[in-house]
Design a protein around this motif. Structure first.
Motif: not given
Lengths: 244, 297
Positions: B65-82, B182-186, B188-191
């Motif tokens: 919907x936002x015109x990004x690629x699906x992977x970017x969307x997955x990354x963003x939403x998964x990190x927000x959920x975390x 800080x490390x835990x946030x990084x 989670x972004x990695x996951x």
């Protein structure tokens, strides 16, 4: 060798209070730990002993007052943990380099100092409580600390090994000349090996040299019959010479 | 024509081959999924990773919907959920697994609804996202997966020691100068990143398996955290290669075949570990140092 001159303040808490879950766990705490000094915090369960230690370490931000640590202060921390909490593949040798790398010599020396050199290849979660506390002490020593902070160093250790562990801590502190801050339940040890006793129950009820503290009414209120028994034994040992 | 140019041409042809692209993508994901999965196990966050994976469909839809690629969307939403889970666990009185359960299934449901509402909704895309479609990995995808994997490994290497220390004891790590939050946030972004790129290989439903099954197998063989991470990479890589060839041979979907191979490798490691333990125990008895309780048979 510790960087700081003897008698120099390492940590100072001024009017410190910690507010958690709608109540003040500790409040109005004024405490100073100087280089080379052995300070023991005693008090009943829930008195805030661990909270005080964590605040001095900087793990908790005080909600009132402030804590000042000497610049460049090196702290060796022995937290209140059990070996089973360390549930991942981990040898004692690797545990020694948990937060910073150090040379094989430093590791070996620290382990030997704590009487744990035979354990270096063991898995941490297979150690007994006594072995684990020795290893954790060695880990703290390998950092060459100015201040050794031990929260319940006798946790899970059976009665017969307690004296041995206290002896070890005393020797290490004396040999290194570092300051030590610990919590303890053992009044006999506290009285014989400590420069300063801090009786804590929410706030500091009384504090000072062991000989002075033992006669303090607040001390008796906190420890009741155990304090009486202790005083009795001590005075007998010293030929009633100090009886007041 | 020189041999070097011929070699170059062969490499181009090979890269053109969809199977080889799939293989490279799988290896890249396996390399970063191994150590990431180890930390998931140590922190007992398997269900946490699952919750992030469940939100992946919502991420796909939002990405499109936002015109990004699906992977970017997955990354963003998964990190927000975390991040939401971490915040809710601190401020809410609900137990952690309740929060995870609610978030996992509601984000999955919202994702499915959102997908149905979009104009270009097609059924086959859904199965590709759920079960992966590694054979469809294009050249651009491959570059993205490769760079993402490399970046993930660099980040993980940079925070590895303090992350392991905080995993063991947060207070101890913080007292000795690590920055656990800080490390835990990084981390989670990695996951979230592994979920995003791994989804193409094994799909949203199985991406967490790619992290935790090889790590669980490695747990039985390793003596240090680093050994476990390395063995997990080897097992994940082996599962990827065997699974891909297996899927070609058996004509089965690639993602589930890779995870099935990993599961069998896990069983093998478990049996091996049980065998060596029994061996050392019986040797202990022979030496007269019997520590195991005796059978009453």
């Amino acid at each position: 060798m510790p960087l700081h001159d003897p008698g120099e303040p390492l940590v100072r808490a001024s009017s410190v209070g910690v507010h958690r879950g709608g109540r003040w766990i500790i409040h109005d705490v004024n405490l100073e730990i100087c280089s080379g000094e052995v300070v023991t915090v005693v008090g009943p369960n829930g008195a805030g002993k661990s909270t005080l230690l964590k605040t001095l370490l900087g793990l908790y931000c005080p909600d009132a007052g402030n804590v000042v640590r000497a610049p460049g202060l090196q702290i060796g921390y022995v937290p209140p943990t059990d070996p089973v909490q360390f549930d991942l593949p981990l040898t004692v040798r690797r545990l020694m380099t948990l937060t910073s790398s150090c040379s094989a010599d430093t590791i070996a020396n620290a382990l030997q100092e704590a009487g744990a050199d035979h354990l270096s290849g063991s898995q941490v979660n297979e150690l007994s409580h006594g072995e684990f506390q020795r290893v954790m002490l060695a880990r703290a020593l390998s950092r060459n600390p100015d201040l050794l902070v031990m929260d319940e160093p006798l946790r899970g250790i059976d009665f017969s090994s307690e004296a041995e562990m206290y002896q070890l801590i005393s020797e290490v502190v004396e040999h290194r000349g570092c300051a030590a801050l610990m919590t303890s339940h053992d009044l006999h040890y506290v009285m014989s090996r400590t420069d300063q006793v801090v009786c804590l129950n929410g706030t500091i009820r009384c504090m000072g040299a062991p000989e002075d503290t033992v006669d303090h009414p607040e001390f008796h209120q906190l420890f009741g019959t155990r304090a009486e028994a202790y005083r009795h034994v001590r005075h007998q040992c010293q030929g009633e010479s100090l009886d007041t | 024509m020189s041999r070097r140019v011929t070699g170059h041409l062969t490499l181009l042809l090979v890269l053109d081959d969809f199977f080889f692209r799939a293989l490279l993508a799988t290896l890249a994901v396996a390399a970063v999924a191994g150590p990431t999965g180890c930390v998931i196990l140590w922190q007992r966050k398997a269900y946490f990773g699952d919750t992030m994976a469940h939100s992946a469909l919502l991420g796909v839809v939002l990405g499109i919907i936002l015109g990004l690629n699906p992977e970017a969307g997955v990354f963003g939403v998964a990190f927000l959920v975390a991040a939401t889970v971490v915040v809710l666990q601190r401020v809410s009185r609900l137990p952690g697994d309740t929060i995870l359960g609610v978030l996992a299934h509601s984000t999955l449901a919202i994702g499915l609804v959102a997908m149905a509402l979009t104009d270009n909704y097609r059924q086959y895309e859904l199965t590709a996202y759920l079960f992966g479609d590694v054979l469809a990995v294009g050249r651009e995808d491959l570059v993205l997966i490769g760079l993402g994997g490399l970046f993930g490994l660099v980040v993980l290497a940079a925070i590895w020691r303090p992350l392991v220390a905080a995993t063991l004891h947060e207070g101890l790590a913080a007292a000795e100068g690590a920055k656990p939050l800080r490390n835990q946030l990084l981390y989670m972004a990695l996951v979230a990143a592994v979920v995003a790129v791994g989804m193409q290989v094994v799909g949203a439903l199985l991406v967490v398996a790619l992290m935790i099954v090889p790590a669980a197998a490695a747990r039985t063989l390793a003596h240090t955290p680093e050994q476990m991470a390395l063995i997990a990479v080897l097992i994940a890589t082996l599962s990827g290669v065997l699974g891909l060839y297996g899927s070609l041979w058996l004509d089965t979907p690639a993602g589930p075949t890779i995870v099935t191979v990993a599961a069998f490798l896990f069983l093998g490691c478990l049996a091996f570990d049980g065998g060596t333990q029994r061996l050392s125990r019986s040797q202990g008895v022979r030496r007269g140092a019997a520590r195991a309780p005796e059978d009453d048979a």
